[in-house]
Write an enzyme that holds these catalytic residues in place. Structure first.
Site, PDB file in Angstrom:
ATOM      1  N   TYR A 240      70.369  42.408 123.210  1.00  0.00           N
ATOM      2  CA  TYR A 240      69.829  43.572 122.509  1.00  0.00           C
ATOM      3  C   TYR A 240      70.483  44.820 123.095  1.00  0.00           C
ATOM      4  O   TYR A 240      70.014  45.403 124.076  1.00  0.00           O
ATOM      5  CB  TYR A 240      68.306  43.623 122.650  1.00  0.00           C
ATOM      6  CG  TYR A 240      67.668  44.836 121.994  1.00  0.00           C
ATOM      7  CD1 TYR A 240      68.062  45.253 120.729  1.00  0.00           C
ATOM      8  CD2 TYR A 240      66.664  45.549 122.636  1.00  0.00           C
ATOM      9  CE1 TYR A 240      67.485  46.358 120.127  1.00  0.00           C
ATOM     10  CE2 TYR A 240      66.066  46.652 122.037  1.00  0.00           C
ATOM     11  CZ  TYR A 240      66.483  47.046 120.785  1.00  0.00           C
ATOM     12  OH  TYR A 240      65.908  48.151 120.185  1.00  0.00           O
TER      13      TYR A 240
ATOM     14  N   ASP B  39      71.130  41.625 118.300  1.00  0.00           N
ATOM     15  CA  ASP B  39      71.252  42.973 117.773  1.00  0.00           C
ATOM     16  C   ASP B  39      72.218  43.757 118.664  1.00  0.00           C
ATOM     17  O   ASP B  39      71.859  44.186 119.752  1.00  0.00           O
ATOM     18  CB  ASP B  39      69.866  43.623 117.743  1.00  0.00           C
ATOM     19  CG  ASP B  39      69.886  45.029 117.169  1.00  0.00           C
ATOM     20  OD1 ASP B  39      70.978  45.529 116.843  1.00  0.00           O
ATOM     21  OD2 ASP B  39      68.802  45.627 117.058  1.00  0.00           O
TER      22      ASP B  39
ATOM     23  N   HIS C   6      64.889  43.781 110.393  1.00  0.00           N
ATOM     24  CA  HIS C   6      66.116  42.991 110.492  1.00  0.00           C
ATOM     25  C   HIS C   6      65.922  41.662 109.774  1.00  0.00           C
ATOM     26  O   HIS C   6      64.797  41.152 109.689  1.00  0.00           O
ATOM     27  CB  HIS C   6      66.466  42.685 111.954  1.00  0.00           C
ATOM     28  CG  HIS C   6      66.857  43.875 112.763  1.00  0.00           C
ATOM     29  ND1 HIS C   6      68.150  44.112 113.169  1.00  0.00           N
ATOM     30  CD2 HIS C   6      66.114  44.896 113.270  1.00  0.00           C
ATOM     31  CE1 HIS C   6      68.200  45.220 113.879  1.00  0.00           C
ATOM     32  NE2 HIS C   6      66.973  45.717 113.957  1.00  0.00           N
TER      33      HIS C   6
END
Length: 288
Positions: free
Chosen positions: A115, A155, A273
């Protein structure tokens, strides 16, 4: 007969909220073997409630700041080893990087849930992002040298190319599409050891990793993986492709399918997402 292992990743935008909105139903029908989560924003007991109770083996690196970030890996078989964080302390990698090693039959695979910082131009948040991208590149080189089958998923908070953002012209000066950010990805995906000139004019060695999403989609817009909750972004598919499966070449050769599980409608979304799912052929599936 060849077996297919399914590796999925998704930024859940808070796992408790995601489960309230329907994440469990998606997971029950998707046949996932390894699930990488980002922005968990919860404690171990919450993961245990939603996933551990259903038989998943869990690894979790919560953020030092309660209610922020957090990465996890859930799997149908236990990992043989795992590691958290990046070596550079200035990268502020708490709750942002977790690695897990697995043995699927005779095939060792390392999965990383990543992330990356979202950043913000001319603020300390962007400085943390630069440090994280530097540290990630260094770790990618180490992992590729040590292991044949590695997947860094999650991500990445950067749209690499103009194809990756619907309205890219309006975002060239914003975090997430800055030329300097995109140049990191030019190097990550550049030919191994060759000098790569980034979109910002900088030069550096290519790391030789594969962007599975772009390889499968080809030279088309998207497919996008994140949409703002503002306006009609989701309905109009005005999105960003910022969730990646970045893999070593040997693992890329085993990818049979790639999919972005975009919700059928705005009302049916359980995160901002969409999950990204890989099918890896000739790797023994986990057994429940």
């Amino acid at each position: 007969m060849a077996e297919t292992l399914r590796l999925a990743s998704v930024n859940v935008n808070g796992i408790r909220a995601a489960y309230r909105k329907g994440m469990g139903a998606w997971l029950d029908q998707r046949g996932v073997d390894v699930l990488a989560l980002q922005e968990v924003r919860a404690q171990d007991e919450h993961l245990e409630e939603y996933l551990g109770s259903a038989g998943w083996h869990l690894l979790h690196d919560p953020c030092d700041v309660k209610g922020r970030a957090g990465v996890a890996i859930a799997s149908r078989v236990p990992a043989t080893a795992h590691r958290v964080g990046l070596a550079a302390p200035e990268a502020l990698s708490s709750g942002r990087w977790i690695e897990a090693d697995f043995e699927f039959g005779d095939v060792p695979v390392t999965v990383v849930s990543n992330y990356t910082h979202s950043g913000e131009v001319d603020t300390p948040r962007q400085e943390a992002k630069w440090a994280f991208l530097d540290a990630m590149g260094e770790r990618m080189s180490e992992l590729a040298a040590e292991r044949e089958h590695v997947a860094i998923v999650g991500d990445f908070n950067v749209g690499h190319r103009e194809l990756d953002i619907k309205n890219w012209r309006g975002n060239v000066k914003r975090a997430g599409f800055l030329p300097r950010e995109r140049a990191y990805f030019d190097r990550y995906f550049g030919p191994l050891g060759e000098t790569v000139t980034g979109v910002d004019g900088s030069e550096g060695p290519g790391l030789g990793w594969v962007d599975v999403g772009r390889r499968f989609a080809g030279e088309v817009d998207g497919p996008y993986t994140w949409w703002s909750n503002r306006g009609q972004a989701f309905d109009n598919d005005t999105g960003w492709r910022i969730d990646y499966h970045v893999v070593t070449p040997a693992l890329a050769d085993r990818v049979e399918r790639y999919a972005v599980d975009r919700a059928p409608s705005y009302a049916e979304r359980w995160s901002d997402h969409a999950p990204v799912v890989l099918a890896l052929i000739n790797i023994r599936r986990c057994r429940r």
